[in-house]
Motif scaffolding. Structure first.
Motif, PDB file in Angstrom:
ATOM      1  N   GLU A 100      -7.719 -30.562  24.041  1.00  0.00           N
ATOM      2  CA  GLU A 100      -8.591 -31.720  23.430  1.00  0.00           C
ATOM      3  C   GLU A 100      -7.397 -33.131  23.053  1.00  0.00           C
ATOM      4  O   GLU A 100      -6.795 -32.853  22.610  1.00  0.00           O
ATOM      5  N   MET A 101      -8.067 -33.997  22.832  1.00  0.00           N
ATOM      6  CA  MET A 101      -7.482 -34.510  22.460  1.00  0.00           C
ATOM      7  C   MET A 101      -8.169 -36.305  20.859  1.00  0.00           C
ATOM      8  O   MET A 101      -9.649 -36.603  22.084  1.00  0.00           O
ATOM      9  N   LYS A 102      -7.493 -36.275  20.719  1.00  0.00           N
ATOM     10  CA  LYS A 102      -8.196 -37.537  18.817  1.00  0.00           C
ATOM     11  C   LYS A 102      -7.539 -39.260  19.153  1.00  0.00           C
ATOM     12  O   LYS A 102      -6.578 -38.151  19.113  1.00  0.00           O
ATOM     13  N   VAL A 103      -8.353 -39.533  19.648  1.00  0.00           N
ATOM     14  CA  VAL A 103      -7.133 -41.241  19.326  1.00  0.00           C
ATOM     15  C   VAL A 103      -8.219 -42.093  18.375  1.00  0.00           C
ATOM     16  O   VAL A 103      -9.048 -42.058  18.460  1.00  0.00           O
ATOM     17  N   GLY A 104      -7.142 -42.604  18.031  1.00  0.00           N
ATOM     18  CA  GLY A 104      -8.391 -43.773  16.370  1.00  0.00           C
ATOM     19  C   GLY A 104      -7.394 -43.558  15.483  1.00  0.00           C
ATOM     20  O   GLY A 104      -6.070 -43.989  15.531  1.00  0.00           O
ATOM     21  N   TYR A 105      -7.578 -44.265  14.537  1.00  0.00           N
ATOM     22  CA  TYR A 105      -7.031 -45.165  12.975  1.00  0.00           C
ATOM     23  C   TYR A 105      -6.817 -44.219  11.970  1.00  0.00           C
ATOM     24  O   TYR A 105      -8.397 -43.498  11.456  1.00  0.00           O
ATOM     25  N   SER A 106      -6.789 -43.992  10.985  1.00  0.00           N
ATOM     26  CA  SER A 106      -6.471 -43.286  10.355  1.00  0.00           C
ATOM     27  C   SER A 106      -5.891 -43.402   8.696  1.00  0.00           C
ATOM     28  O   SER A 106      -4.309 -44.600   8.212  1.00  0.00           O
ATOM     29  N   GLU A 107      -6.640 -43.902   8.095  1.00  0.00           N
ATOM     30  CA  GLU A 107      -6.483 -44.932   6.356  1.00  0.00           C
ATOM     31  C   GLU A 107      -5.663 -43.812   5.647  1.00  0.00           C
ATOM     32  O   GLU A 107      -6.629 -42.201   5.000  1.00  0.00           O
ATOM     33  N   LEU A 108      -4.587 -44.512   4.502  1.00  0.00           N
ATOM     34  CA  LEU A 108      -4.318 -43.135   3.428  1.00  0.00           C
ATOM     35  C   LEU A 108      -3.910 -43.761   2.779  1.00  0.00           C
ATOM     36  O   LEU A 108      -3.896 -44.621   2.481  1.00  0.00           O
ATOM     37  N   ILE A 109      -4.337 -42.961   1.913  1.00  0.00           N
ATOM     38  CA  ILE A 109      -4.040 -43.273   0.641  1.00  0.00           C
ATOM     39  C   ILE A 109      -3.505 -42.664  -0.739  1.00  0.00           C
ATOM     40  O   ILE A 109      -3.862 -40.924  -0.491  1.00  0.00           O
ATOM     41  N   ASP A 110      -2.740 -43.331  -1.366  1.00  0.00           N
ATOM     42  CA  ASP A 110      -2.289 -41.836  -2.043  1.00  0.00           C
ATOM     43  C   ASP A 110      -1.862 -42.345  -4.070  1.00  0.00           C
ATOM     44  O   ASP A 110      -2.076 -43.519  -4.605  1.00  0.00           O
ATOM     45  N   GLU A 111      -2.149 -41.658  -4.613  1.00  0.00           N
ATOM     46  CA  GLU A 111      -1.915 -41.942  -6.128  1.00  0.00           C
ATOM     47  C   GLU A 111      -0.577 -42.790  -6.694  1.00  0.00           C
ATOM     48  O   GLU A 111      -1.425 -43.463  -7.398  1.00  0.00           O
ATOM     49  N   GLU A 112       0.471 -42.644  -5.978  1.00  0.00           N
ATOM     50  CA  GLU A 112       1.550 -42.796  -6.317  1.00  0.00           C
ATOM     51  C   GLU A 112       1.545 -44.522  -6.402  1.00  0.00           C
ATOM     52  O   GLU A 112       1.497 -45.806  -6.212  1.00  0.00           O
TER      53      GLU A 112
END
Length: 185
Positions: A100-112
């Motif tokens: 399997e292969m997933k390809v895309g975009y991921s938004e990252l959010i951190d509290e700092e």
């Protein structure tokens, strides 16, 4: 990149509605063990929907997920990937291996960095291999092992020796080795 991914997901939804007899959905949960200088351990869940082709050997779909870091209990980092998914099931055995292969975009959010500095996600890539175990008609349990690459950009602020505030952008991989379990319907 975001527009292309959005159009791909819309195409998958339209394909599903026109080929409901070949529709397949997945719900997966997994754990990524952080790798590298900035990789972090993360629990994640995702859902994928699409269509099967070639006598149920090839699946093409789109999905969305949610992840939360588990390393630092005082500071949480969240990820929200949106991706296209391609899965090929090998053979027609009772226990069916797949790639399997997933390809895309991921938004990252951190509290700092939330509100105080710039942070952003980026390219998301998650290849895996595993086995599918049928439970009842059109329902299977899946166990997989893979790697998740999750590009991220953070702005770090600092005060150098001259006393002026400075900042620096760093690009890194916030991914890791991933073990997943899921069900398809």
């Amino acid at each position: 990149m975001r527009k292309s991914l959005f159009l791909l997901i819309i195409l998958c939804i339209v394909s599903v509605s026109s080929a409901q007899s070949n529709y397949r959905g997945f719900i997966n949960s997994g754990y990524s063990f952080g790798v590298g200088e900035y990789g972090f351990d993360q629990w994640n869940i995702n859902t994928v929907h699409g269509v099967e082709f070639l006598h149920n050997s090839l699946f093409i779909g789109g999905g969305v997920g949610f992840g939360v870091s588990t390393e630092n209990h005082r500071l949480k980092t969240y990820s929200i990937p949106v991706f296209a998914d391609i899965r090929y099931t090998v053979g027609n055995l009772k226990v069916k291996p797949y790639i399997e292969m997933k390809v895309g975009y991921s938004e990252l959010i951190d509290e700092e960095h939330d509100g105080g500095g710039y942070n952003s996600g980026g390219f998301y890539f998650s290849p895996s291999v595993g086995v599918s175990l049928p439970v009842v008609r059109k329902t299977s349990v899946h166990i997989g092992l893979g790697y998740t690459y999750n590009r991220a950009i953070y702005e770090f602020s600092y005060i150098p020796g001259d006393g002026k505030t400075g900042s620096e952008n760093k690009t890194f991989n916030a991914g890791g080795l991933t073990l997943s379990v899921g069900v398809s319907f």
